[in-house]
Scaffold this motif. Structure first.
Motif, PDB file in Angstrom:
ATOM      1  N   PHE A 166      34.709  55.948  53.963  1.00 55.07           N
ATOM      2  CA  PHE A 166      34.712  54.810  54.877  1.00 55.07           C
ATOM      3  C   PHE A 166      33.544  54.976  55.859  1.00 55.07           C
ATOM      4  O   PHE A 166      33.713  55.222  57.057  1.00 55.07           O
ATOM      5  N   PHE A 167      32.314  54.815  55.309  1.00 54.08           N
ATOM      6  CA  PHE A 167      31.106  55.080  56.098  1.00 54.08           C
ATOM      7  C   PHE A 167      30.877  54.030  57.186  1.00 54.08           C
ATOM      8  O   PHE A 167      30.196  54.315  58.169  1.00 54.08           O
ATOM      9  N   ASP A 168      31.430  52.848  57.024  1.00 54.89           N
ATOM     10  CA  ASP A 168      31.231  51.772  58.003  1.00 54.89           C
ATOM     11  C   ASP A 168      32.445  51.608  58.918  1.00 54.89           C
ATOM     12  O   ASP A 168      32.615  50.568  59.560  1.00 54.89           O
ATOM     13  N   SER A 169      33.308  52.593  58.967  1.00 56.18           N
ATOM     14  CA  SER A 169      34.558  52.478  59.736  1.00 56.18           C
ATOM     15  C   SER A 169      34.326  52.743  61.219  1.00 56.18           C
ATOM     16  O   SER A 169      33.309  53.309  61.637  1.00 56.18           O
ATOM     17  N   ARG A 170      35.313  52.340  62.018  1.00 56.22           N
ATOM     18  CA  ARG A 170      35.322  52.609  63.460  1.00 56.22           C
ATOM     19  C   ARG A 170      36.738  53.020  63.858  1.00 56.22           C
ATOM     20  O   ARG A 170      37.721  52.568  63.260  1.00 56.22           O
ATOM     21  N   SER A 171      36.847  53.874  64.866  1.00 56.34           N
ATOM     22  CA  SER A 171      38.161  54.271  65.367  1.00 56.34           C
ATOM     23  C   SER A 171      38.123  54.342  66.885  1.00 56.34           C
ATOM     24  O   SER A 171      37.093  54.658  67.491  1.00 56.34           O
ATOM     25  N   SER A 172      39.265  54.058  67.487  1.00 53.44           N
ATOM     26  CA  SER A 172      39.398  54.106  68.945  1.00 53.44           C
ATOM     27  C   SER A 172      40.864  54.350  69.274  1.00 53.44           C
ATOM     28  O   SER A 172      41.733  54.319  68.397  1.00 53.44           O
ATOM     29  N   PHE A 173      41.131  54.577  70.549  1.00 48.07           N
ATOM     30  CA  PHE A 173      42.526  54.756  70.962  1.00 48.07           C
ATOM     31  C   PHE A 173      42.763  54.069  72.295  1.00 48.07           C
ATOM     32  O   PHE A 173      41.838  53.830  73.083  1.00 48.07           O
ATOM     33  N   GLU A 174      44.011  53.761  72.528  1.00 48.92           N
ATOM     34  CA  GLU A 174      44.418  53.082  73.767  1.00 48.92           C
ATOM     35  C   GLU A 174      45.727  53.701  74.249  1.00 48.92           C
ATOM     36  O   GLU A 174      46.605  54.014  73.448  1.00 48.92           O
ATOM     37  N   VAL A 175      45.839  53.890  75.568  1.00 44.51           N
ATOM     38  CA  VAL A 175      47.030  54.479  76.166  1.00 44.51           C
ATOM     39  C   VAL A 175      47.668  53.456  77.098  1.00 44.51           C
ATOM     40  O   VAL A 175      47.009  52.915  77.993  1.00 44.51           O
ATOM     41  N   GLU A 176      48.948  53.207  76.877  1.00 39.36           N
ATOM     42  CA  GLU A 176      49.721  52.328  77.756  1.00 39.36           C
ATOM     43  C   GLU A 176      50.827  53.154  78.395  1.00 39.36           C
ATOM     44  O   GLU A 176      51.535  53.892  77.703  1.00 39.36           O
ATOM     45  N   THR A 177      50.967  53.057  79.705  1.00 37.57           N
ATOM     46  CA  THR A 177      51.983  53.833  80.418  1.00 37.57           C
ATOM     47  C   THR A 177      53.066  52.926  80.966  1.00 37.57           C
ATOM     48  O   THR A 177      52.793  51.822  81.446  1.00 37.57           O
ATOM     49  N   ILE A 188      42.161  51.659  63.910  1.00 37.23           N
ATOM     50  CA  ILE A 188      41.156  51.974  62.895  1.00 37.23           C
ATOM     51  C   ILE A 188      40.698  50.693  62.214  1.00 37.23           C
ATOM     52  O   ILE A 188      41.520  49.853  61.821  1.00 37.23           O
ATOM     53  N   VAL A 189      39.385  50.548  62.081  1.00 32.25           N
ATOM     54  CA  VAL A 189      38.797  49.462  61.295  1.00 32.25           C
ATOM     55  C   VAL A 189      38.114  50.121  60.103  1.00 32.25           C
ATOM     56  O   VAL A 189      37.082  50.788  60.251  1.00 32.25           O
ATOM     57  N   GLU A 190      38.705  49.972  58.931  1.00 29.09           N
ATOM     58  CA  GLU A 190      38.212  50.711  57.763  1.00 29.09           C
ATOM     59  C   GLU A 190      36.925  50.125  57.198  1.00 29.09           C
ATOM     60  O   GLU A 190      35.995  50.847  56.849  1.00 29.09           O
ATOM     61  N   ASN A 191      36.848  48.798  57.093  1.00 26.62           N
ATOM     62  CA  ASN A 191      35.785  48.108  56.351  1.00 26.62           C
ATOM     63  C   ASN A 191      35.799  48.564  54.893  1.00 26.62           C
ATOM     64  O   ASN A 191      36.665  49.331  54.483  1.00 26.62           O
ATOM     65  N   THR A 192      34.839  48.125  54.099  1.00 27.49           N
ATOM     66  CA  THR A 192      34.868  48.394  52.661  1.00 27.49           C
ATOM     67  C   THR A 192      34.537  49.853  52.368  1.00 27.49           C
ATOM     68  O   THR A 192      33.508  50.359  52.831  1.00 27.49           O
ATOM     69  N   PRO A 193      35.388  50.532  51.607  1.00 28.62           N
ATOM     70  CA  PRO A 193      35.082  51.937  51.272  1.00 28.62           C
ATOM     71  C   PRO A 193      34.004  52.018  50.192  1.00 28.62           C
ATOM     72  O   PRO A 193      33.871  51.131  49.351  1.00 28.62           O
ATOM     73  N   TYR A 194      33.236  53.080  50.205  1.00 27.02           N
ATOM     74  CA  TYR A 194      32.201  53.321  49.210  1.00 27.02           C
ATOM     75  C   TYR A 194      32.818  54.040  48.013  1.00 27.02           C
ATOM     76  O   TYR A 194      33.591  54.978  48.165  1.00 27.02           O
ATOM     77  N   ARG A 195      32.423  53.566  46.821  1.00 31.02           N
ATOM     78  CA  ARG A 195      32.951  54.145  45.591  1.00 31.02           C
ATOM     79  C   ARG A 195      31.845  54.870  44.814  1.00 31.02           C
ATOM     80  O   ARG A 195      30.656  54.587  44.978  1.00 31.02           O
ATOM     81  N   VAL A 196      32.281  55.780  43.942  1.00 29.87           N
ATOM     82  CA  VAL A 196      31.335  56.548  43.132  1.00 29.87           C
ATOM     83  C   VAL A 196      30.785  55.657  42.029  1.00 29.87           C
ATOM     84  O   VAL A 196      31.546  55.102  41.234  1.00 29.87           O
ATOM     85  N   ASP A 197      29.455  55.500  41.996  1.00 26.33           N
ATOM     86  CA  ASP A 197      28.817  54.685  40.963  1.00 26.33           C
ATOM     87  C   ASP A 197      28.383  55.538  39.779  1.00 26.33           C
ATOM     88  O   ASP A 197      28.557  55.145  38.623  1.00 26.33           O
TER      89      ASP A 197
END
Length: 807
Positions: A166-177, A188-197
């Protein structure tokens, strides 16, 4: 009653408040109450969850209460770290004095023993300083929110996604109290995973290229698969293993290099596998075995002058005495002269030689000359005689009973790898009485002598040793005596056994054939009360009494155990085990004119029967903390011929007990919908064991780790036993296709397990939910449980105590 309910409710409320997770938090501190992951679709949510460094404490639903935290706080309340440190310093000073005395009096046993004891104490105190006392190590502290650990977790998640395509992915976190509670969400935003060609191997070594092409279908880098860094690691290990098993003795994975090229438009990758040249030669060479030397070193230098040399099957043997069979040892060496080097064959040869139980160790090393190898096998004899004693507890009918066993082994008895073994076992077991005498201790005694040959003893079949040596063949001949003393009867048996065992080289399948299992059984003493029970059954057409006549019981049987993915290792991978057993009893009686058991004035019983059993077990881990496990067991035994419808008592099936349907006492369930004889203790006070000719049972468990050594289990057991034909003394006991599915007993419950790695203590509380002995329409008995009767009717809930998992 209402008043007591209020008191109970207020007590639980007070307990939950006193043990609250948010208790005693400082200003600005928050307890991690929940931790969620959002946006995972194609990646492994289980593996991502394993990267979270701050997990919420396990807590009881509804209440803000964690047993682990409560135990930790209890231990901390009287833990004095300063006192522990001072005690450690004091013991270290004492140890220093002891060591100074040892310098002046080396080898003093008392001083050395005291030194070892003080070292153990110091290690324990160091562990106590770091992790706290036993309660603190069993429990766990409150998980207090730490922003640095949240950042670290987020970086680990991002790295995991990059390493898994998932080379084009992004991750973050949020805390609510909310109050003192923190709710953490990782997005997590995965976007399209890269496959073996494509995968391309670059090497100028034709031999390596041919081997890789022949094994291309086994590659971990398959076209169309989502790219994963772990697949490259696995492929590197697999290529190394493949080449080492095909003669490339000097090859290692350090010569493998992988380049990954991304195509951002097509969302795929091309993987280049480069095999670099060695620094010590022009190319990687194939090595062959030129010589094999087998040396048995003497147990001490005092025997060094008694050496004997010889050669067999191309192997040079050198013994300190002529005490070993070259044929036996050669059969366990799976590589020959002029063979290509194979690491798997070397490892398997080492294991096979160790399986002989003749040597303290087995080392295999190689000398090189050009591309030729000289294999050097070094061993040292194990003790000629070995005495092993064991004292422990066996558990039957929920009662622990002590036992003592001892065995004496004489290794290399006939100088061909044989082992002479004497065994003795004596014990007490808790068994429910068949004559309404409650639960008592049954005395058992067993003694046997056996010779184990490390080969197949098959007359008129030559050359079996070399041909089958790699399967670790064994032939066991045994004679033994068993004695059982119960208040109802005393039973004695003399037995002889001829058995063959072997296993596949990968240990996946193990086989046993009992070519001759011969028993002479007598029951010299039967109490009048129990004899009345047997005679009453006989008057109703059940001739179980024949099983207690003097009898000659012989059988031929075979068993296969197939282990898929190392079942019983309890690692984080699914695994299964299948056990198949077949038996033919009294087969040789077909050759003789033997009177049937239904003859009048019968004084000596003979039996003929066929038996089959299949036992399948499956272990499936969901994640690091949760596991499902289930078991399916089916068995059928059919008497025929002179048996006149009766089996030897030991050959019947019995349902119920700690490893069967746990809501019923051992051997008390069934058969079918028959109504058991009930004692004075109520509906579930079953007096008699219930022998049967068919059994079907299934057990399903959900297992979860709690904290420390403690695990829990929720389980449901379904099954019953039946007779094949009509049993007039037990109406409804026979198996019939039009009703057997209505006669399944169902029990459910909860279990607590204490897993100490070397020992598992099990407590299972099981309750009868469906009782097939009740009339149709009244078999659902779980509604007997209510607030006034939390365990139902007397005997409806059974507590099982056991050692180890039930399956």
């Amino acid at each position: 009653m209402k008043f007591s309910k209020y008191i109970l409710f207020l007590s639980l409320l007070g307990l939950a408040s006193a043990c609250s997770l948010t208790k005693n938090l400082q200003e600005g501190e928050y307890v991690v109450y929940e931790s969620d992951i959002e946006g995972v679709e194609k990646a492994s949510e289980e593996e991502i969850a394993g990267l979270i460094q701050q997990e919420p404490n396990f807590r009881i639903p509804v209440f803000n209460f964690s047993p682990g935290v409560t135990i930790y706080r209890f231990g901390k309340s009287f833990f004095d770290s300063v006192a522990v440190s001072e005690k450690r310093v004091e013991i270290e000073k004492e140890l220093k004095q002891i060591e100074q005395q040892l310098d002046s009096i080396p080898g003093d046993r008392k001083l050395q023993k005291k030194s070892d004891k003080l070292n153990t104490k110091i290690e324990n105190l160091k562990e106590k300083e770091e992790y706290g006392n036993g309660f603190m190590r069993t429990g766990n502290p409150v998980t207090v929110l730490d922003s640095s650990l949240l950042e670290s977790t987020n970086r680990n998640i991002s790295a995991y996604l990059q390493n898994n395509g998932f080379f084009d992915s992004r991750s973050s976190f949020e805390v609510e109290t909310k109050g003192k509670k923190a709710y953490v969400t990782y997005s997590i935003v995965e976007n399209t995973p890269y496959r073996v060609d494509s995968v391309y191997t670059r090497t100028d070594n034709e031999d390596i290229q041919i081997i890789l092409n022949q094994n291309k279908s086994k590659s971990n880098l398959a076209k169309g698969k989502i790219y994963a860094q772990n697949d490259i690691i696995a492929e590197r290990n697999q290529v190394e293993e493949l080449l080492k098993n095909n003669g490339f003795y000097m090859f290692s994975k350090s010569y493998l290099e992988y380049n990954v090229y991304q195509d951002t438009a097509k969302k795929n990758v091309q993987i280049e596998q480069i095999i670099r040249k060695p620094t010590f030669a022009e190319q990687h060479e194939i090595y062959t075995i030129e010589n094999i030397n087998f040396r048995i070193n003497p147990p001490s230098d005092g025997f060094s002058d008694g050496r004997v040399s010889g050669q067999y099957d191309g192997i040079n043997f050198n013994f300190y005495r002529d005490r070993y069979s070259e044929k036996i040892l050669a059969s366990r060496i799976l590589f020959d002269k002029n063979d290509r080097y194979s690491r798997n064959k070397v490892i398997e040869s080492q294991r096979q030689l160790s399986n002989l139980d003749l040597f303290r160790f087995v080392n295999i090393s190689f000398d090189t000359l050009g591309t030729s190898l000289t294999a050097n096998i070094f061993t040292q004899p194990a003790q000629k005689y070995q005495l092993t004693n064991q004292l422990g507890l066996s558990v039957t009918e929920q009662l622990p009973g002590p036992f003592f066993s001892t065995s004496l082994r004489n290794r290399n008895f006939f100088r061909a790898g044989e082992i002479l073994e004497f065994n003795f076992r004596a014990g007490l077991e808790g068994v429910a009485s068949a004559t309404n005498q409650g639960v008592y201790q049954s005395q058992e005694l067993g003694v046997s002598a056996s010779i184990i040959y490390p080969r197949f003893l098959i007359p008129f079949v030559p050359n079996t040793l070399k041909k089958y040596g790699k399967y670790n063949p064994n032939t066991r001949t045994q004679i033994g005596y068993n004695y059982t003393n119960r208040p109802e009867y005393t039973r004695k048996g003399l037995n002889g056994l001829l058995a063959y065992t072997w296993a596949t080289t990968n240990q996946r399948q193990q086989f046993t054939i009992n070519l001759a299992d011969i028993n002479y059984i007598r029951t010299p003493n039967i109490t009048d009360d129990f004899l009345d029970v047997l005679q009453n059954l006989a008057n109703q057409g059940n001739n179980l009494i024949w099983s207690f006549l003097p009898s000659f019981v012989s059988s031929v049987s075979g068993q296969s155990v197939i282990n898929f993915n190392r079942y019983g290792d309890w690692k984080r991978r699914p695994s299964s085990l299948l056990r198949l057993f077949v038996e033919s009893g009294g087969t040789s009686l077909n050759l003789f004119n033997v009177p049937s058991n239904n003859n009048e004035n019968l004084q000596f019983a003979n039996f003929q029967w066929l038996k089959f059993q299949a036992d399948f077990r499956r272990y499936y881990p969901v994640d690091q903390k949760q596991t499902f496990a289930y078991r399916l067991n089916f068995g059928i035994a059919q008497p025929y011929g002179v048996s006149a419808g009766i089996l030897p008592y030991e050959k019947y099936f019995f349902a119920g007990g700690g490893t069967s349907i746990r809501a019923w006492q051992a051997r008390r369930l069934g058969p079918g919908s028959s109504v058991p004889t009930i004692g004075d203790g109520g509906r579930y006070d079953y007096n008699f064991e219930q022998p049967s000719e068919m059994i079907i049972e299934s057990m399903l468990e959900y297992r979860r780790k709690l904290y420390g050594y403690f695990d829990m289990a929720l389980f449901i057991d379904v099954g019953n036993s039946w007779m094949i034909g009509v049993d007039a003394s037990r109406p409804g006991a026979d198996f019939r296709f039009d009703r057997f599915y209505k006669e399944f007993a169902v029990g459910s419950g909860i279990g607590l397990r204490m897993d100490f790695d070397f020992l598992i203590i099990r407590l299972d509380l099981a309750t009868k939910a469906i009782d097939p002995s009740q009339p149709e329409g009244e078999r659902w008995v779980l509604d007997n449980i209510n607030f006034r009767r939390p365990f139902g009717l007397r005997g409806q809930t059974v507590l099982n105590f056991g050692i180890g998992y039930p399956f």
